[in-house]
Design an enzyme around this catalytic site. Sequence first.
Site, PDB file in Angstrom:
ATOM      1  N   GLU A 143     -14.992   5.899  -6.375  1.00  0.00           N
ATOM      2  CA  GLU A 143     -14.295   4.791  -7.045  1.00  0.00           C
ATOM      3  C   GLU A 143     -15.339   3.760  -7.469  1.00  0.00           C
ATOM      4  O   GLU A 143     -15.793   2.965  -6.668  1.00  0.00           O
ATOM      5  CB  GLU A 143     -13.274   4.134  -6.097  1.00  0.00           C
ATOM      6  CG  GLU A 143     -12.111   5.036  -5.748  1.00  0.00           C
ATOM      7  CD  GLU A 143     -10.990   4.311  -5.012  1.00  0.00           C
ATOM      8  OE1 GLU A 143     -11.145   3.112  -4.720  1.00  0.00           O
ATOM      9  OE2 GLU A 143      -9.974   4.963  -4.735  1.00  0.00           O
ATOM     10  N   GLN A 187       0.834  -1.203   0.000  1.00  0.00           N
ATOM     11  CA  GLN A 187       0.000   0.000   0.000  1.00  0.00           C
ATOM     12  C   GLN A 187       0.871   1.256   0.000  1.00  0.00           C
ATOM     13  O   GLN A 187       0.536   2.248  -0.648  1.00  0.00           O
ATOM     14  CB  GLN A 187      -0.945   0.001   1.211  1.00  0.00           C
ATOM     15  CG  GLN A 187      -1.971   1.138   1.198  1.00  0.00           C
ATOM     16  CD  GLN A 187      -2.995   1.007   0.081  1.00  0.00           C
ATOM     17  OE1 GLN A 187      -3.210  -0.088  -0.453  1.00  0.00           O
ATOM     18  NE2 GLN A 187      -3.617   2.109  -0.291  1.00  0.00           N
ATOM     19  N   TRP A 232     -14.959   1.281  -9.126  1.00  0.00           N
ATOM     20  CA  TRP A 232     -14.345  -0.042  -9.316  1.00  0.00           C
ATOM     21  C   TRP A 232     -14.029  -0.779  -8.019  1.00  0.00           C
ATOM     22  O   TRP A 232     -13.643  -1.927  -8.043  1.00  0.00           O
ATOM     23  CB  TRP A 232     -13.038   0.127 -10.093  1.00  0.00           C
ATOM     24  CG  TRP A 232     -12.093   1.133  -9.462  1.00  0.00           C
ATOM     25  CD1 TRP A 232     -11.184   0.895  -8.483  1.00  0.00           C
ATOM     26  CD2 TRP A 232     -12.004   2.533  -9.733  1.00  0.00           C
ATOM     27  NE1 TRP A 232     -10.535   2.042  -8.126  1.00  0.00           N
ATOM     28  CE2 TRP A 232     -11.015   3.078  -8.885  1.00  0.00           C
ATOM     29  CE3 TRP A 232     -12.674   3.393 -10.632  1.00  0.00           C
ATOM     30  CZ2 TRP A 232     -10.676   4.428  -8.882  1.00  0.00           C
ATOM     31  CZ3 TRP A 232     -12.325   4.737 -10.627  1.00  0.00           C
ATOM     32  CH2 TRP A 232     -11.342   5.243  -9.778  1.00  0.00           C
ATOM     33  N   HIS A 233     -14.145  -0.087  -6.892  1.00  0.00           N
ATOM     34  CA  HIS A 233     -13.705  -0.685  -5.622  1.00  0.00           C
ATOM     35  C   HIS A 233     -14.907  -1.287  -4.890  1.00  0.00           C
ATOM     36  O   HIS A 233     -15.812  -0.574  -4.453  1.00  0.00           O
ATOM     37  CB  HIS A 233     -13.030   0.383  -4.758  1.00  0.00           C
ATOM     38  CG  HIS A 233     -12.593  -0.097  -3.414  1.00  0.00           C
ATOM     39  ND1 HIS A 233     -11.266  -0.294  -3.066  1.00  0.00           N
ATOM     40  CD2 HIS A 233     -13.300  -0.437  -2.307  1.00  0.00           C
ATOM     41  CE1 HIS A 233     -11.185  -0.721  -1.814  1.00  0.00           C
ATOM     42  NE2 HIS A 233     -12.420  -0.813  -1.326  1.00  0.00           N
TER      43      HIS A 233
END
Length: 340
Positions: free
Chosen positions: A245, A165, A247-248
Amino acid sequence: MATRRRRRRRNRTPLFLLLLLLLAGMVLLLISCGDRDGEGLDGDGEPTQGDAANPGDTEGEGDIQEPEPDPYEGYTIRTMTEQDMGSGEQILVSNAVPYTFPEGAAEELVVVIHEKNNSYMSKDYETSLLPVTVSHLNDMMKDYTDQGGAVNIMVVSGHRTYDFQQKVFDSSAARNGLEHAKRFVAQPGGSEHHTGYALDLWNTTVGDYFEGVGECKWITDNCHKYGFILRYSEEKETFTKIGPESWHFRYIGVPHSYIVVEKGFCYEEYIDYLKEFPFLEDHLFTTVDGVEYEIYYVEGLEVPVPEEGEYTVSGNNLDGFIVTVTKTASVGEPPQVPAA
Ligand SMILES: [Zn+2]
């Protein structure tokens, strides 16, 4: 599917009981005074006949003498740890509430998803998730392609270590500037990707992150049926502190995913909402596909759980636990009949 608040009998204070007993004593005293002319008084002070002969029938006394049910009857206490509080399907993880990294290697818990399902792709041979997340992802993507979706969805990010991360954050900051990185990339420790419950999707046809438009919208619209929620939306950025987001996706499990969608909550709001249902007060009830669920919140480490039956306990990663009890299939719910 609808949520219901159902009342539990609460523990009343001893003072309240004392007052009730005092009241009962006064009623009895009044009855015995009225005996001289053969009439009793009921709870309203209206003269009635026959009460003196049978004072036990005095109105209201039956309620007063009924013992309070023990709220812990049918439950047993599970003593949890701080580590437990930071694990489970319903944990909240954000920059403000960092992930509680388990002792030992968390990587041992996750599984590589490559070629686990032919309804989607994975970026590489390392992309991994917790088994429960993989299982529900597989179900969702199979149903997606069965109903006509193309096999063009790729999981490009699953479980991430702290160090990874850090790399993601640093490279985003180098590419797009620090402000952009802060808005769209969680800090190391604050990413849901540490949990193994979160994943990012990519659309290989478009060559970009999954946007949930066109035929892909099916996934956005149906993900809650498989326990997933879309975690970061534009309208909730003030709560999540992360930019939108599309996509998350985050796995939180059924029925929680249904309630989050039904109430229009982001996950921060949902975790807050569940605190309205502590063990000793009203519990949250909801029915999904004919199965009734009962949900309650427990602050601290001493968690009452049912002595029998099916349930899960998850930390909230803040201050307590969320207990989800699966009841038997509810009576009176018509079976789901597919449309002709
Ligand atoms: Zn992500």
